[in-house]
Design a protein around this motif. Structure first.
Motif, PDB file in Angstrom:
ATOM      1  N   GLU A 151      -8.792  -5.519 135.562  1.00 18.68           N
ATOM      2  CA  GLU A 151      -8.630  -6.154 134.251  1.00 18.68           C
ATOM      3  C   GLU A 151      -7.160  -6.299 133.868  1.00 18.68           C
ATOM      4  O   GLU A 151      -6.741  -7.320 133.342  1.00 18.68           O
ATOM      5  CB  GLU A 151      -9.333  -5.346 133.153  1.00 18.68           C
ATOM      6  CG  GLU A 151     -10.843  -5.356 133.227  1.00 18.68           C
ATOM      7  CD  GLU A 151     -11.392  -4.076 133.834  1.00 18.68           C
ATOM      8  OE1 GLU A 151     -10.671  -3.440 134.642  1.00 18.68           O
ATOM      9  OE2 GLU A 151     -12.537  -3.718 133.505  1.00 18.68           O
ATOM     10  N   ALA A 152      -6.387  -5.268 134.127  1.00 17.33           N
ATOM     11  CA  ALA A 152      -5.009  -5.237 133.633  1.00 17.33           C
ATOM     12  C   ALA A 152      -4.031  -5.995 134.526  1.00 17.33           C
ATOM     13  O   ALA A 152      -3.091  -6.623 134.028  1.00 17.33           O
ATOM     14  CB  ALA A 152      -4.562  -3.787 133.482  1.00 17.33           C
ATOM     15  N   PHE A 153      -4.228  -5.950 135.853  1.00 18.01           N
ATOM     16  CA  PHE A 153      -3.149  -6.397 136.740  1.00 18.01           C
ATOM     17  C   PHE A 153      -3.562  -7.302 137.901  1.00 18.01           C
ATOM     18  O   PHE A 153      -2.741  -7.587 138.758  1.00 18.01           O
ATOM     19  CB  PHE A 153      -2.404  -5.172 137.295  1.00 18.01           C
ATOM     20  CG  PHE A 153      -1.631  -4.402 136.254  1.00 18.01           C
ATOM     21  CD1 PHE A 153      -0.507  -4.951 135.648  1.00 18.01           C
ATOM     22  CD2 PHE A 153      -2.039  -3.130 135.856  1.00 18.01           C
ATOM     23  CE1 PHE A 153       0.210  -4.251 134.682  1.00 18.01           C
ATOM     24  CE2 PHE A 153      -1.337  -2.417 134.888  1.00 18.01           C
ATOM     25  CZ  PHE A 153      -0.207  -2.981 134.302  1.00 18.01           C
TER      26      PHE A 153
ATOM     27  N   VAL B  37      -7.312  -1.570 139.015  1.00 22.79           N
ATOM     28  CA  VAL B  37      -6.769  -2.043 137.730  1.00 22.79           C
ATOM     29  C   VAL B  37      -6.987  -3.557 137.598  1.00 22.79           C
ATOM     30  O   VAL B  37      -6.105  -4.305 137.178  1.00 22.79           O
ATOM     31  CB  VAL B  37      -5.267  -1.684 137.571  1.00 22.79           C
ATOM     32  CG1 VAL B  37      -5.115  -0.192 137.309  1.00 22.79           C
ATOM     33  CG2 VAL B  37      -4.459  -2.075 138.797  1.00 22.79           C
TER      34      VAL B  37
ATOM     35  N   ASP C  75      -4.113 -10.561 138.257  1.00 22.16           N
ATOM     36  CA  ASP C  75      -3.301 -11.787 138.382  1.00 22.16           C
ATOM     37  C   ASP C  75      -1.885 -11.462 138.842  1.00 22.16           C
ATOM     38  O   ASP C  75      -1.304 -12.143 139.690  1.00 22.16           O
ATOM     39  CB  ASP C  75      -3.244 -12.535 137.040  1.00 22.16           C
ATOM     40  CG  ASP C  75      -4.623 -13.022 136.629  1.00 22.16           C
ATOM     41  OD1 ASP C  75      -5.513 -13.106 137.505  1.00 22.16           O
ATOM     42  OD2 ASP C  75      -4.808 -13.299 135.421  1.00 22.16           O
ATOM     43  N   HIS C  76      -1.346 -10.400 138.265  1.00 22.41           N
ATOM     44  CA  HIS C  76       0.015  -9.990 138.596  1.00 22.41           C
ATOM     45  C   HIS C  76       0.127  -9.622 140.084  1.00 22.41           C
ATOM     46  O   HIS C  76       1.065 -10.044 140.772  1.00 22.41           O
ATOM     47  CB  HIS C  76       0.384  -8.789 137.717  1.00 22.41           C
ATOM     48  CG  HIS C  76       1.700  -8.184 138.062  1.00 22.41           C
ATOM     49  ND1 HIS C  76       2.875  -8.597 137.474  1.00 22.41           N
ATOM     50  CD2 HIS C  76       2.032  -7.216 138.953  1.00 22.41           C
ATOM     51  CE1 HIS C  76       3.878  -7.909 137.996  1.00 22.41           C
ATOM     52  NE2 HIS C  76       3.396  -7.057 138.883  1.00 22.41           N
TER      53      HIS C  76
ATOM     54  N   GLN D 207      -5.281   1.169 144.899  1.00 18.79           N
ATOM     55  CA  GLN D 207      -5.699   2.335 144.110  1.00 18.79           C
ATOM     56  C   GLN D 207      -4.747   2.578 142.936  1.00 18.79           C
ATOM     57  O   GLN D 207      -4.487   3.722 142.571  1.00 18.79           O
ATOM     58  CB  GLN D 207      -5.732   3.582 145.003  1.00 18.79           C
ATOM     59  CG  GLN D 207      -6.648   3.468 146.200  1.00 18.79           C
ATOM     60  CD  GLN D 207      -8.113   3.395 145.793  1.00 18.79           C
ATOM     61  OE1 GLN D 207      -8.536   4.041 144.851  1.00 18.79           O
ATOM     62  NE2 GLN D 207      -8.876   2.573 146.486  1.00 18.79           N
ATOM     63  N   GLY D 208      -4.217   1.493 142.385  1.00 27.90           N
ATOM     64  CA  GLY D 208      -3.301   1.651 141.246  1.00 27.90           C
ATOM     65  C   GLY D 208      -1.852   1.778 141.682  1.00 27.90           C
ATOM     66  O   GLY D 208      -1.053   2.457 141.040  1.00 27.90           O
TER      67      GLY D 208
ATOM     68  N   SER E 266      -4.697   7.718 145.660  1.00 22.45           N
ATOM     69  CA  SER E 266      -4.334   7.241 144.323  1.00 22.45           C
ATOM     70  C   SER E 266      -2.870   6.806 144.297  1.00 22.45           C
ATOM     71  O   SER E 266      -2.013   7.440 144.915  1.00 22.45           O
ATOM     72  CB  SER E 266      -4.558   8.354 143.298  1.00 22.45           C
ATOM     73  OG  SER E 266      -4.061   7.943 142.049  1.00 22.45           O
ATOM     74  N   SER E 267      -2.591   5.722 143.595  1.00 21.73           N
ATOM     75  CA  SER E 267      -1.248   5.138 143.454  1.00 21.73           C
ATOM     76  C   SER E 267      -0.735   4.475 144.731  1.00 21.73           C
ATOM     77  O   SER E 267       0.417   4.096 144.812  1.00 21.73           O
ATOM     78  CB  SER E 267      -0.205   6.164 143.004  1.00 21.73           C
ATOM     79  OG  SER E 267      -0.562   6.704 141.765  1.00 21.73           O
ATOM     80  N   ASP E 268      -1.587   4.368 145.749  1.00 26.70           N
ATOM     81  CA  ASP E 268      -1.179   3.694 146.982  1.00 26.70           C
ATOM     82  C   ASP E 268      -2.069   2.461 147.162  1.00 26.70           C
ATOM     83  O   ASP E 268      -2.984   2.225 146.361  1.00 26.70           O
ATOM     84  CB  ASP E 268      -1.340   4.644 148.175  1.00 26.70           C
ATOM     85  CG  ASP E 268      -0.436   4.263 149.344  1.00 26.70           C
ATOM     86  OD1 ASP E 268       0.118   3.148 149.357  1.00 26.70           O
ATOM     87  OD2 ASP E 268      -0.293   5.103 150.258  1.00 26.70           O
TER      88      ASP E 268
ATOM     89  N   LEU F 229       2.030   0.862 142.201  1.00 25.41           N
ATOM     90  CA  LEU F 229       3.043   0.099 141.461  1.00 25.41           C
ATOM     91  C   LEU F 229       3.596  -0.993 142.380  1.00 25.41           C
ATOM     92  O   LEU F 229       3.401  -0.963 143.598  1.00 25.41           O
ATOM     93  CB  LEU F 229       4.171   1.031 141.003  1.00 25.41           C
ATOM     94  CG  LEU F 229       3.752   2.200 140.101  1.00 25.41           C
ATOM     95  CD1 LEU F 229       4.965   3.056 139.732  1.00 25.41           C
ATOM     96  CD2 LEU F 229       3.074   1.693 138.828  1.00 25.41           C
ATOM     97  N   ASP F 230       4.341  -1.930 141.778  1.00 23.30           N
ATOM     98  CA  ASP F 230       4.846  -3.069 142.550  1.00 23.30           C
ATOM     99  C   ASP F 230       5.635  -2.657 143.797  1.00 23.30           C
ATOM    100  O   ASP F 230       5.481  -3.240 144.859  1.00 23.30           O
ATOM    101  CB  ASP F 230       5.752  -3.942 141.661  1.00 23.30           C
ATOM    102  CG  ASP F 230       4.942  -4.873 140.775  1.00 23.30           C
ATOM    103  OD1 ASP F 230       3.700  -4.809 140.830  1.00 23.30           O
ATOM    104  OD2 ASP F 230       5.563  -5.661 140.018  1.00 23.30           O
TER     105      ASP F 230
END
Lengths: 279, 88, 464
Positions: free
Chosen positions: B35-37, B33, B39-40, B64-65, B12-14, B67-68
């Motif tokens: 739906e949310a991210f 994620v 395209d980003h 798995q979610g 998770s988060s990786d 961050l940038d």
């Protein structure tokens, strides 16, 4: 002054990005023992990107680097542009400090370090290490020391008393921080005994290897009500008499005692809302 | 089939980045994620690859979610491994 | 009448297309009754049924074809997760979906808004006088609270059991109201019924949030003799319940009652003399069932006595503090526990909006960030509980107090707790995640109903 130094593995995003919420006063992001050889590049890059984007606020940040080349130079190069409070140097000895200083001199840098004292050799040059210019604190590394000496640790800490005492005296003589070794299980009762051994000797703080150890260490190194009451009375009398030397309850109080009382009240204020149950 | 170069994990988060040589640029993103991210994340990957002037690769991102900063770090490590091996 | 064959029972019922049949979720993910009965109704060719189940779980997956072919047209429930929830979110249903609250369901049954034609009540023990209890038998589940109103108000009431006994001394359902008893081989799967041994979270983030919650409760002076408290069975909630007990014990205080779903941590408080009474609508573990059997001050209560807003004697009208979760919350403090941010149904109110409305202090506890998903949005996708009933939000990165609660803000004005506006907390989250894309709902599939019966929000298909 920081009480709790929390180790965070440098290759786990979930831990890095939450590291500042666990209420430790200082973080030690680990590129050394927590990271397997084949993950060293990943961990260094991740730690660097993390600190660039999300440098934790309101907490001291240190990075435990690898002491041996070529990793040492790679780690130092990656950390150079980042805003950190210092590095933790594994297996610190006088010669490794000199090498560290020489590396820093090449770049005209002066990044402070905390020496990790975990080899038998280091105990025979401890005062020189403590007084070395870039060293701002000493951590006792009892696990590696146990491996090197055959020492068997338990929660009563009898076997560690000499090493703890010696490190503490060297740190105090040099006016730098004395930081106790981590306790390696999460079980509350033994952790608590281990913390108390360090606290009684006069250590300023202690390492944590898991976030769930932080509240116990924070609480133990938070002054007791009695200590606070006494400190408040000393500071009050000092302010009333405008003197650094007076008697209180039949005992003489002098300058170091007044200053210690002031420091105690200041840290208590700073840490009031980072305690186990927050009372 | 060329070799592939991997960085990151599926925790998770990786995110797990897999790079391999290809005829042209191909990016696959599988993210929790979406739906949310989505395209980003796609833009971030394209930008990083362009910065590193990497074109003829197949890139797979199993997210798995992360961050940038994590996506960027994993990409850079995978690219480093790729370049050390393929260019050298 | 006692029946040993479902067919024989059904022969004696007035089965019609469009009828309303009800079920209860006290067997949770171990329930076999709902699937058994619905399948039989399907085989008899019934159409456009109204399924009124207090909750639907992954175990109910076998009724998916019945939703697709129109055997089931309408669904009214308080909570659902798993394949049925996913299917409804993606494809909708023939009729309409109504998501109620625990208190709202009881109210709608008592007041006749929902007329149940047949209530099928899974009962772990039934005696010769058709009394039923949840604490005996191999599929014991504890309190039968959610089925009590059905057992009183449905047109026809059927107990389904795998355990017939001579007499029950402590029945939760009274036999004189019951029409039929159906004996089956097994009611359910014990493993799915109990949540197992519930454990306090070991996740350091969850523990941080629990510590912060206890600090806030102390700063607000809620710890006093006679305080009442409710908190759920999630890992963070359990940590708060345990911490709440510890503080009560340290200070020599005694609470008046703990209510809601009951766990061993609630039982510890009762047996340790830290609380006078437990009001139990649902047992979450074996310790709770054992306690219900032996402790006189551990009371099983009906959903209406728990949370029906028009029942003047409902327990939660006297509730001081409730700890609740959120899947998202918006800057007006509206809470969503029904869907995720993009419309997939993942739960429902249960007692969320009942307790939030009644309790003097309602506290939401949740991580601000779940991996890359921020908790706080400008607008929640679905309103489960209106923001006017939510007082505090506690996250690992700070606390927000609903600005409508000036009294709380006044009380906290000298605190060093990390207080922020909810907008500031949202900005903190976005600094990590970036701004998530806003969702675009698809066609309407149903409504979220307030406990009073009005429409609180609409439910839509996932959309894009």
């Amino acid at each position: 002054m920081a009480r709790t130094y929390l180790f965070i593995p440098g290759n786990v995003p979930r831990m890095l990005q939450n590291a500042d919420v666990f209420e430790a006063d200082a973080l030690i992001i680990d590129l050394e023992d927590a990271i397997a050889t084949y993950e060293k590049d990943e961990a260094r890059e991740l730690t660097a990107q993390f600190l660039r984007a999300h440098r934790p606020q309101g907490v001291e940040v240190y990075v435990r680097i690898n002491a041996e080349e070529p990793l040492f130079s790679k780690d130092m190069k990656a950390l150079a542009p980042l805003e950190i409070d210092g590095v933790v140097l594994p297996k610190t000895t006088l010669s490794s400090l000199k090498a560290y200083e020489a590396y820093q001199d090449q770049f005209d840098a002066k990044l402070p370090l905390i020496g990790l004292i975990e080899t038998p050799e280091a105990f025979f040059e401890l005062l020189q290490i403590a007084k070395f210019s870039l060293v701002k604190g000493l951590i006792l590394g009892a696990e590696d020391l146990s491996a090197a000496t055959g020492m068997h640790r338990d929660e009563n800490g009898q076997e560690l008393l000499f090493c703890r005492s010696k490190l503490l005296l060297a740190a105090k003589a040099a006016g730098i921080r004395a930081i106790d070794t981590p306790w390696t299980t999460l079980e509350e009762a033994s952790l608590s005994l281990d913390i108390q051994s360090a606290k009684r000797l006069g250590f300023d703080g202690k390492c944590a290897i898991h976030p769930n150890q932080v509240p116990s260490i924070n609480d133990a190194f938070f002054p007791t009500e009695e200590e606070l009451r006494k400190a408040r009375r000393i500071v009050k009398r000092h302010e009333e008499t405008n003197s650094m030397r007076f008697s209180l309850d039949g005992k003489m109080v002098d300058k170091p005692v007044v200053e210690k009382a002031k420091a105690l009240l200041e840290s208590a204020e700073a840490y009031r809302f980072k305690r186990g149950k927050g009372q | 089939m060329g070799k592939s170069y991997v960085a990151g994990t599926l925790e998770s988060s990786d995110c797990l980045i897999t790079l391999s040589p290809a005829d042209k640029l191909k990016i696959e993103i599988d993210t929790v994620v979406h739906e949310a991210f989505y395209d980003h994340i796609k833009t971030l990957i394209e930008k990083t690859l362009a910065e590193e002037s990497l074109e003829n690769v197949r890139l797979r991102c199993q997210d798995q979610g992360a961050l940038d900063y994590t996506i960027k770090a994993r990409l850079k490590t995978a690219i480093l491994k790729y370049k050390e091996s393929e260019d050298g | 009448m006692k029946h040993e064959r479902l067919g024989e029972l059904l022969d004696g019922l007035d089965l019609r297309d469009g009828m309303c049949v009800s079920f209860h979720h006290h067997l949770r993910n171990g329930d076999k009754t709902l699937n058994l009965v619905m399948q039989a109704l399907h085989e008899r060719g019934l159409k456009e049924l109204h399924l009124m189940a207090s909750a639907l779980f992954p175990v109910h997956k076998p009724i998916l074809p019945l939703i697709k072919d129109g055997t089931i047209a309408d669904i009214t429930t308080n909570y659902m997760n798993g394949p049925i929830a996913e299917c409804l979110s993606n494809h909708g249903l023939k009729g309409s979906l109504t998501m109620q609250t625990h208190g709202g369901r009881a109210r709608s049954i008592v007041e006749g808004d929902n007329v149940i034609d047949v209530a099928f009540i899974a009962a772990p023990a039934v005696d010769k006088a058709k009394n039923a209890s949840g604490v005996h038998g191999k599929n014991a589940c504890g309190s039968l609270g959610y089925a009590i109103e059905d057992s009183l108000y449905a047109k026809r009431k059927v107990l389904v059991t795998d355990n017939l006994v001579d007499t029950l001394e402590d029945p939760q359902i009274q036999g004189d109201a019951i029409d039929d008893v159906l004996l089956v081989k097994t009611l359910g799967d014990a493993e799915g019924i109990m949540s197992g041994t519930l454990k306090i979270t070991k996740d350091p983030l969850g523990l941080k949030i629990a510590r912060e919650a206890l600090r806030l409760l102390q700063a607000l002076d809620v710890f006093e003799d006679g305080v009442s408290f409710q908190s759920g069975a999630g890992g963070i909630s359990l940590a708060i319940t345990k911490g709440f007990n510890d503080i009560m014990r340290e200070r020599g205080l005694k609470a008046s009652f703990y209510s809601g779903g009951i766990t061993r941590y609630h039982v510890d408080a009762l047996e340790g003399g830290l609380v006078d009474k437990l009001y139990d609508v649902q047992c979450f573990d074996d310790a709770a069932i054992e306690s219900l059997k032996k402790n006189a001050n551990h009371h099983a209560i009906s959903a209406s006595n728990y949370a029906n807003p028009n029942n003047a004697n409902r327990v939660i009208k006297d509730l001081d503090v409730v700890i609740l979760g959120a899947s998202e919350i918006d800057t007006d403090f509206n809470v969503n526990v029904t869907t995720d941010s993009y419309g997939t149904i993942i739960g429902g109110s249960g007692g969320h909006s009942d307790t939030a409305e009644d309790a003097k202090l309602s506290v939401i506890v949740s991580p601000l960030l779940k991996a890359r998903t921020p908790l706080i949005r400008e607008r929640v996708r679905t309103i489960t509980t209106p923001g006017k009933h939510i007082d505090c939000l506690i996250t690992e990165r700070g606390i927000a107090i609903n600005p409508k609660r000036r009294d709380l803000l006044e009380k906290l004005k000298d605190t060093r707790l990390p207080l922020f506006s909810i907008e500031e907390l949202m900005a903190k989250a976005h600094a990590f995640t970036g701004k998530p894309k806003v969702s675009h709902p698809g066609d309407k599939i149903g409504v979220v109903e307030s406990r009073h019966g009005s429409t609180l929000d609409n439910l839509y298909k996932k959309g894009d």
